[in-house]
Write an enzyme that holds these catalytic residues in place. Structure first.
Site, PDB file in Angstrom:
ATOM      1  N   HIS A 135       0.841  -1.193   0.000  1.00 23.76           N
ATOM      2  CA  HIS A 135       0.000   0.000   0.000  1.00 23.76           C
ATOM      3  C   HIS A 135       0.883   1.252   0.000  1.00 23.76           C
ATOM      4  O   HIS A 135       2.098   1.171   0.190  1.00 23.76           O
ATOM      5  CB  HIS A 135      -0.925   0.033   1.217  1.00 23.76           C
ATOM      6  CG  HIS A 135      -2.108  -0.863   1.094  1.00 23.76           C
ATOM      7  ND1 HIS A 135      -2.073  -2.189   1.460  1.00 23.76           N
ATOM      8  CD2 HIS A 135      -3.376  -0.632   0.643  1.00 23.76           C
ATOM      9  CE1 HIS A 135      -3.259  -2.740   1.239  1.00 23.76           C
ATOM     10  NE2 HIS A 135      -4.059  -1.817   0.748  1.00 23.76           N
ATOM     11  N   LYS A 159      -0.331   4.678   4.692  1.00 22.58           N
ATOM     12  CA  LYS A 159      -1.245   3.747   5.355  1.00 22.58           C
ATOM     13  C   LYS A 159      -0.703   3.399   6.731  1.00 22.58           C
ATOM     14  O   LYS A 159       0.472   3.066   6.891  1.00 22.58           O
ATOM     15  CB  LYS A 159      -1.429   2.479   4.517  1.00 22.58           C
ATOM     16  CG  LYS A 159      -2.483   1.534   5.095  1.00 22.58           C
ATOM     17  CD  LYS A 159      -2.862   0.436   4.118  1.00 22.58           C
ATOM     18  CE  LYS A 159      -3.888  -0.525   4.710  1.00 22.58           C
ATOM     19  NZ  LYS A 159      -5.150   0.153   5.084  1.00 22.58           N
TER      20      LYS A 159
END
Length: 255
Positions: free
Chosen positions: A148, A152
């Site tokens: 990600h 995040k």
């Protein structure tokens, strides 16, 4: 019936995507939008109001449902306010600990609740097939890699944890091994879990199942956050006329 949707975290990445997805949906409109520090912000012409006023705004605007992509603490506050008002609550927030998850589920006694770590239809398809793959390849090594963007906060991702739960439910595994370092040979029955955080990657999950001189790779890549927002709006529309209770995104796709 027009589904009126309240949006939390409205100036964030996902909040903006949700507002855009509501605008594209013929049966929906934004009832109101909130953010922690709106400072007079607007998103697609929608004035963003202070999150501290959320409970009052729910009663003032009477939304059909609220969609939330924020953080565990704020999501619980929003969920409780929706439960108090009998408003359906859809959340894609991840990173809840066990106590927070229990608290979230408790709100479903008073209102419809749908919590999903991922609202992409392709991810649900991946969840559906990974159990079969693990069963068919019993005894094979299993590793999961998820990637990600660098902002995040929770790791592994909520989607990764959901996939891991499905893997564990369909095979004989000893536990999860998070990363490897130094002299660290693979142990029989462990599931390797590897987390990457880099750049602006929207989301990628890959499951590797290997042994017997062969390997199977099951991969999902999200190329745009809009896919998560569109799924959440679909969930809100589906949830709007349901009885209080806890629902799953798989229920939405099965209808």
């Amino acid at each position: 019936m027009t589904v009126r949707i309240g949006v939390t975290g409205a100036t964030g990445r996902m909040g903006q995507e949700v507002i855009a997805a509501v605008d594209k949906h013929d049966d929906c409109e934004v009832a109101f939008a909130v953010n922690r520090d709106p400072d007079g912000a607007t998103v697609d012409g929608i004035a963003v109001e202070p999150a501290r006023e959320f409970a009052d705004l729910v009663h003032e605007y009477e939304p059909t449902a609220v969609i939330d992509f924020t953080g565990p603490d704020s999501a619980l506050e929003y969920a409780q306010a929706c439960a108090n008002a009998g408003v359906a609550f859809v959340t894609g927030t991840t990173g809840f600990d066990d106590d927070q998850r229990e608290h979230l589920e408790a709100t479903s006694e008073a209102t419809p609740l749908l919590h999903a770590p991922n609202f992409a239809r392709g991810v649900q398809a991946l969840v559906n097939v990974v159990g079969d793959a693990v069963q068919d390849l019993a005894g094979y090594d299993v590793e999961l890699v998820e990637t990600h963007h660098n902002q995040k906060r929770d790791a592994p991702s909520g989607t990764a944890n959901r996939l891991l739960e499905e893997i564990e439910a369909n095979g004989d595994f000893s536990g999860r091994k998070h990363g490897r370092e130094g002299f660290d040979p693979r142990e029989e029955g462990e599931i390797g879990v590897h987390v990457l955080r880099a750049g602006n990657v929207t989301g990628e999950h890959e499951i590797v199942i290997a042994d017997n001189h062969e390997e199977v790779r099951l991969t999902h890549r999200a190329e745009d956050r809009g896919v998560f927002a569109a799924g959440a709006v679909d969930a809100a529309v589906w949830l709007a006329d349901r009885e209080p209770g806890s629902y799953d995104f798989a229920d939405v796709l099965a209808d």
